[in-house]
Design an enzyme around this catalytic site. Structure first.
Site, mmCIF file in Angstrom:
data_model
loop_
_atom_site.group_PDB
_atom_site.id
_atom_site.type_symbol
_atom_site.label_atom_id
_atom_site.label_comp_id
_atom_site.label_asym_id
_atom_site.label_seq_id
_atom_site.Cartn_x
_atom_site.Cartn_y
_atom_site.Cartn_z
ATOM 1 N NE ARG A 57 -3.988 -2.012 2.121
ATOM 2 C CZ ARG A 57 -3.919 -2.997 3.002
ATOM 3 N NH1 ARG A 57 -3.002 -2.969 3.953
ATOM 4 N NH2 ARG A 57 -4.751 -3.988 2.942
ATOM 5 C CE LYS A 79 0.154 13.756 -14.648
ATOM 6 N NZ LYS A 79 -0.107 14.298 -15.999
ATOM 7 C CD GLU A 121 7.777 16.498 -22.297
ATOM 8 O OE1 GLU A 121 7.102 17.515 -22.051
ATOM 9 O OE2 GLU A 121 7.280 15.434 -22.729
ATOM 10 C CE LYS A 167 6.015 17.860 -14.082
ATOM 11 N NZ LYS A 167 6.114 16.576 -14.689
ATOM 12 C CD GLU A 177 -3.092 16.261 -15.831
ATOM 13 O OE1 GLU A 177 -1.933 15.862 -15.597
ATOM 14 O OE2 GLU A 177 -3.759 15.886 -16.788
ATOM 15 N NE ARG A 181 1.110 17.012 -12.971
ATOM 16 C CZ ARG A 181 1.688 16.162 -12.154
ATOM 17 N NH1 ARG A 181 1.299 16.093 -10.898
ATOM 18 N NH2 ARG A 181 2.653 15.376 -12.568
ATOM 19 C CG ASN A 185 -1.367 17.054 -20.297
ATOM 20 O OD1 ASN A 185 -0.324 16.510 -19.937
ATOM 21 N ND2 ASN A 185 -2.501 16.933 -19.630
ATOM 22 C CG HIS A 188 2.132 15.849 -23.912
ATOM 23 N ND1 HIS A 188 2.880 17.001 -24.046
ATOM 24 C CD2 HIS A 188 2.942 14.946 -23.285
ATOM 25 C CE1 HIS A 188 4.081 16.802 -23.506
ATOM 26 N NE2 HIS A 188 4.148 15.566 -23.054
ATOM 27 C CG HIS A 192 0.140 11.024 -25.042
ATOM 28 N ND1 HIS A 192 -0.481 11.465 -23.897
ATOM 29 C CD2 HIS A 192 1.427 10.795 -24.681
ATOM 30 C CE1 HIS A 192 0.395 11.506 -22.909
ATOM 31 N NE2 HIS A 192 1.558 11.097 -23.355
ATOM 32 C CG HIS A 204 7.054 11.066 -24.489
ATOM 33 N ND1 HIS A 204 5.691 10.913 -24.566
ATOM 34 C CD2 HIS A 204 7.270 12.197 -23.758
ATOM 35 C CE1 HIS A 204 5.100 11.894 -23.901
ATOM 36 N NE2 HIS A 204 6.032 12.685 -23.394
HETATM 37 N N1 GLY Z 1 4.391 15.186 -17.693
HETATM 38 C C1 GLY Z 1 3.230 15.956 -17.406
HETATM 39 C C2 GLY Z 1 2.919 16.009 -15.955
HETATM 40 O O1 GLY Z 1 3.734 15.650 -15.119
HETATM 41 O O2 GLY Z 1 1.832 16.409 -15.609
#
Ligand code: GLY
Length: 309
Positions: A57, A79, A121, A167, A177, A181, A185, A188, A192, A204
């Site tokens: 957990r 993430k 990025e 960031k 998000e 946040r 994207n 993206h 993606h 990527h």
């Molecule tokens: N790579 C995008 C984020 O961390 O939200």
């Protein structure tokens, strides 16, 4: 220390790899008071982070990212995930690392393709939040790509520090998000889809470069961004040695299907982050950072992009 590894590449960011790591930890009687240390690129960080999120957990983990993309982006913000055949990052968790340690010297071990693709990025962070970072990269792109110039260590450290502050600031304000946040994207939504449709033959960062070129074009064509700010993005992507155009073997229908069909099944539409100027995203009613684009309009813009040389 128990040392575990797995083969490199997005193809190994799977539940099978996670299961292998989970089982190694269980067999070694790894306990909740242990710490996982992720040493490697974005795939290692995402998988090790997901293992840490679920093992008993949740156990703490530390990120020691060694690639541009991991240092600039994926090691910060908690993430974690694995990919599924149906799409990237479909199963995962938010689980923040205890700390992130970055040594930019590891970047000198990367091959050119890995090195360049991660830079998108950093460019993206400048585009969405800090025009001065974008122009610093514009001015220093030759040093950045050279790797070896005497000035390289100080330039790369300055860039990485600025990048990580941007960031971190965004994630600290909206870790889950909900809205802000989402600006991370930028590029993206298309990126993606293209990454997936290329069967991950594009890295990527390469797919995101194509995605940024496309979403910058949408921002210009819809009327939020000036043509010169659109062109500046293309020029820097080109100078960084990254692709701009949608590959010939990926059709507009494929991209629309990938973006819309998956979403429609879930009763929603794909949302886009659009730029107002370099360093600033367009915000919409009630401060929303994303907007849907009608399928017809999107199809016509993607078709125009496909025709460009
Ligand atoms: N790579 C995008 C984020 O961390 O939200």
């Amino acid at each position: 220390v128990l040392l575990l590894d797995f083969p490199a590449g997005e193809h190994y960011k799977t539940r099978e790899t996670k299961q292998y790591l989970d089982e190694q930890l269980i067999n070694a009687r790894f306990e909740r008071n242990g710490t996982i240390i992720a040493v490697g690129g974005g795939v290692v960080g995402d998988v090790a982070g997901f293992v840490a999120a679920t093992y008993m957990r949740g156990v703490p983990y530390i990120q020691i990212p060694t690639t541009v993309i991991a240092q600039a982006d994926s090691s910060i913000g908690g993430k974690t995930a694995v990919d599924y055949p149906q799409g990237k990052n479909l199963i995962g968790a938010f689980h923040h690392p205890h700390s992130v340690f970055i040594d930019t010297k590891t970047l000198c071990t990367l091959d050119g393709r890995n090195y360049r693709s991660g830079f998108i990025e950093i460019i993206k962070h400048g585009l969405i939040r800090d025009a001065s970072l974008f122009s610093f990269i514009e001015r220093n792109i030759d040093f950045i790509l050279s790797h070896k110039d005497k000035q390289y260590p100080s330039i790369i450290t300055a860039i990485m520090t600025k990048n990580c502050r941007i960031k971190n600031d965004i994630v600290a304000k909206d870790a889950k998000e909900q809205n802000l946040r989402k600006i991370l994207n930028y590029g993206h939504t298309v990126g993606h889809a293209i990454e997936h449709l290329s069967g991950y033959s594009l890295f990527h960062g390469e797919a995101v470069a194509i995605g940024i070129a496309a979403e910058a074009y949408f921002s210009w064509k819809i009327g939020y961004l000036s043509e010169s700010d659109y062109q500046k993005q293309l020029n820097l992507i080109k100078k960084t040695g990254l692709p701009l155009r949608i590959p010939d073997n990926i059709s507009v229908d494929d991209i629309i299907d990938k973006m819309y069909v998956d979403k429609k099944a879930r009763g929603s539409r794909p949302e886009f982050v659009l730029l107002q100027k370099i360093g600033k995203v367009k915000t919409f009613a009630r401060g929303k950072t994303t907007t849907p684009v009608e399928e017809k309009e999107l199809r016509s813009m993607l078709s125009a992009l496909k025709k460009m040389k």
